[in-house]
Design a protein around this motif. Structure first.
Motif, PDB file in Angstrom:
ATOM      1  N   VAL A 132       8.887   3.755   1.822  1.00 21.11           N
ATOM      2  CA  VAL A 132       9.640   2.965   0.851  1.00 21.11           C
ATOM      3  C   VAL A 132       8.627   2.370  -0.121  1.00 21.11           C
ATOM      4  O   VAL A 132       7.733   1.617   0.286  1.00 21.11           O
ATOM      5  N   LYS A 134       7.726  -0.149  -2.968  1.00 18.76           N
ATOM      6  CA  LYS A 134       8.234  -1.460  -3.375  1.00 18.76           C
ATOM      7  C   LYS A 134       7.381  -2.050  -4.486  1.00 18.76           C
ATOM      8  O   LYS A 134       6.143  -1.939  -4.458  1.00 18.76           O
ATOM      9  N   SER A 141      15.426  -5.720  -3.768  1.00 20.20           N
ATOM     10  CA  SER A 141      15.280  -4.266  -3.842  1.00 20.20           C
ATOM     11  C   SER A 141      15.002  -3.750  -5.250  1.00 20.20           C
ATOM     12  O   SER A 141      15.146  -2.547  -5.510  1.00 20.20           O
ATOM     13  N   THR A 144      12.754  -0.416  -5.787  1.00 22.64           N
ATOM     14  CA  THR A 144      12.557   0.218  -4.487  1.00 22.64           C
ATOM     15  C   THR A 144      12.948   1.692  -4.537  1.00 22.64           C
ATOM     16  O   THR A 144      14.019   2.043  -5.042  1.00 22.64           O
ATOM     17  N   GLU A 158       2.456  -1.622  -6.953  1.00 20.33           N
ATOM     18  CA  GLU A 158       3.390  -1.279  -5.879  1.00 20.33           C
ATOM     19  C   GLU A 158       2.661  -1.198  -4.546  1.00 20.33           C
ATOM     20  O   GLU A 158       1.436  -1.070  -4.486  1.00 20.33           O
ATOM     21  N   TYR A 163       9.006   4.148   6.182  1.00 19.99           N
ATOM     22  CA  TYR A 163      10.433   3.982   6.446  1.00 19.99           C
ATOM     23  C   TYR A 163      10.666   4.084   7.951  1.00 19.99           C
ATOM     24  O   TYR A 163      10.107   4.955   8.630  1.00 19.99           O
ATOM     25  N   LEU A 195      18.973   3.414   1.466  1.00 18.54           N
ATOM     26  CA  LEU A 195      18.349   2.163   1.031  1.00 18.54           C
ATOM     27  C   LEU A 195      19.370   1.156   0.499  1.00 18.54           C
ATOM     28  O   LEU A 195      19.123   0.456  -0.488  1.00 18.54           O
TER      29      LEU A 195
END
Length: 342
Positions: A132, A134, A141, A144, A158, A163, A195
């Motif tokens: 994931v 981010k 989120s 994301t 990031e 996951y 997600l």
């Protein structure tokens, strides 16, 4: 230290929180509340004059994610005008606003978590893992993305986190120096590769099927994290419980959050009164069953009926089945996801 006998005035930043906030403040809620919004800057003179009309020199600032730094500056300005502001600490603010610093904070404490990286390899993970991506400074989120690490390494702003399937929980904690209050764990349902963020799922407090040993671990860990982060007032800490039963800490949110309303309704506690009520400490148990789901419609504030609605619809009843039925009826939908009953 927050302790004082003078009732505080409350500056609420997110407008959506301002809708329901006074109902969880106890007596005099609307008369002691000022909603400021989340613009990049505020007029300190206007705020000072409004607080003078309220008549309290103690001022609690309830920040949103995007106003944490702004509000610390505002607190300093108010202190220079003779007020006694209560704002989030600098340490907790820095941790909450940068996921890289947050992960380093968790790792330094030895907290169980998910492997993460800012590069193209995950420590201790073989193959081409699903991760994931981010935004380091994002919330709810924003930014994301799910990807294979070989196809989508994180950009400089990031991080990439492995996951994992599991069930998410939130802990709401209040800290005032040595006094720490924990509210019951909030069940946010299972993760999925779609997600779907927790605030768009069914959420429950309490979750009757939780293992008491897991609840004990969540409460103890959340308490310790609040102290280590030097948190001031109310915060939220998010966890993922994986199939091996390990509660892996995901994030710490040193700001006002929607889960606070859910926990307050489950416990019957006017949660924002904790800044004035020094008699509550330790673990607070649920006295009812609160349920929540996404909502689109006009705001609702019905404390007598146990119903509040903004971007989420939150209800409380005396048992889990009645709470889900009430949620369905108030939302005007034929059914509510029943994964929580499994």
């Amino acid at each position: 230290m927050i302790r004082s006998t003078e009732p505080a005035a409350h500056l609420v930043m997110p407008a959506s929180v301002g809708v329901w906030f006074p109902h969880f403040l106890g007596s005099g809620g609307p008369d002691r509340t000022l909603v400021l919004g989340e613009a990049p800057a505020v007029d300190v003179g206007v705020v000072r004059d409004a607080l003078s009309r309220i008549g309290s020199r103690r001022v609690v600032l309830h920040s949103g994610h995007d106003t944490l730094y702004r509000d610390r500056t505002l607190a300093q300005a108010l202190a220079g005008s003779g007020f006694r502001p209560i704002a989030q600490s600098g340490r907790a603010t820095r941790i909450g606003l940068d996921k890289l610093l947050m992960k380093e904070f968790f790792d330094a404490r030895g907290c169980p978590g998910l492997p993460w990286t800012t590069g193209n390899r995950l420590p201790g993970v073989a193959g081409d893992p699903l991760v994931v991506i981010k935004d380091r400074h994002g919330t709810q989120s924003r930014g994301t993305v799910l990807a294979r690490l070989s196809n989508r390494a994180p950009a400089p702003d990031e991080i990439a986190e492995l996951y994992a399937d599991g069930v998410e929980y939130s802990m709401v904690v209040f800290r005032d120096g040595e006094r720490v209050v924990t509210l019951p764990p909030i069940w946010k349902g299972p993760t999925s590769t779609a997600l779907v963020p927790p605030w768009r799922r069914l959420r429950l407090c309490p979750y009757d099927s939780i293992d008491p040993a897991l609840e004990r671990r969540l409460r103890d860990d959340a308490r310790a994290l609040a102290v280590s982060a030097d948190a001031v007032g109310l915060i939220e800490i998010e966890y993922l419980v994986t199939a091996d039963g390990v509660a892996r800490v995901l994030e710490i949110n040193p700001r006002v959050s929607g889960t606070m309303r859910l926990a307050a309704m489950a416990t019957g506690l006017p949660i924002f009164a904790l800044y004035d009520d020094h008699t509550v400490s330790g673990d607070v148990a649920a006295t009812g069953h609160a349920a929540e789901m996404p909502y689109r419609g006009d705001p609702v504030c019905d404390p007598a009926g146990g119903v509040f609605a903004t971007s989420r619809l939150t209800v409380v009843a005396d048992d889990p089945g009645r709470a889900l039925d009430k949620l369905r009826r108030c939302a005007g939908v034929p059914a509510v996801a029943t994964a929580a009953a499994a």
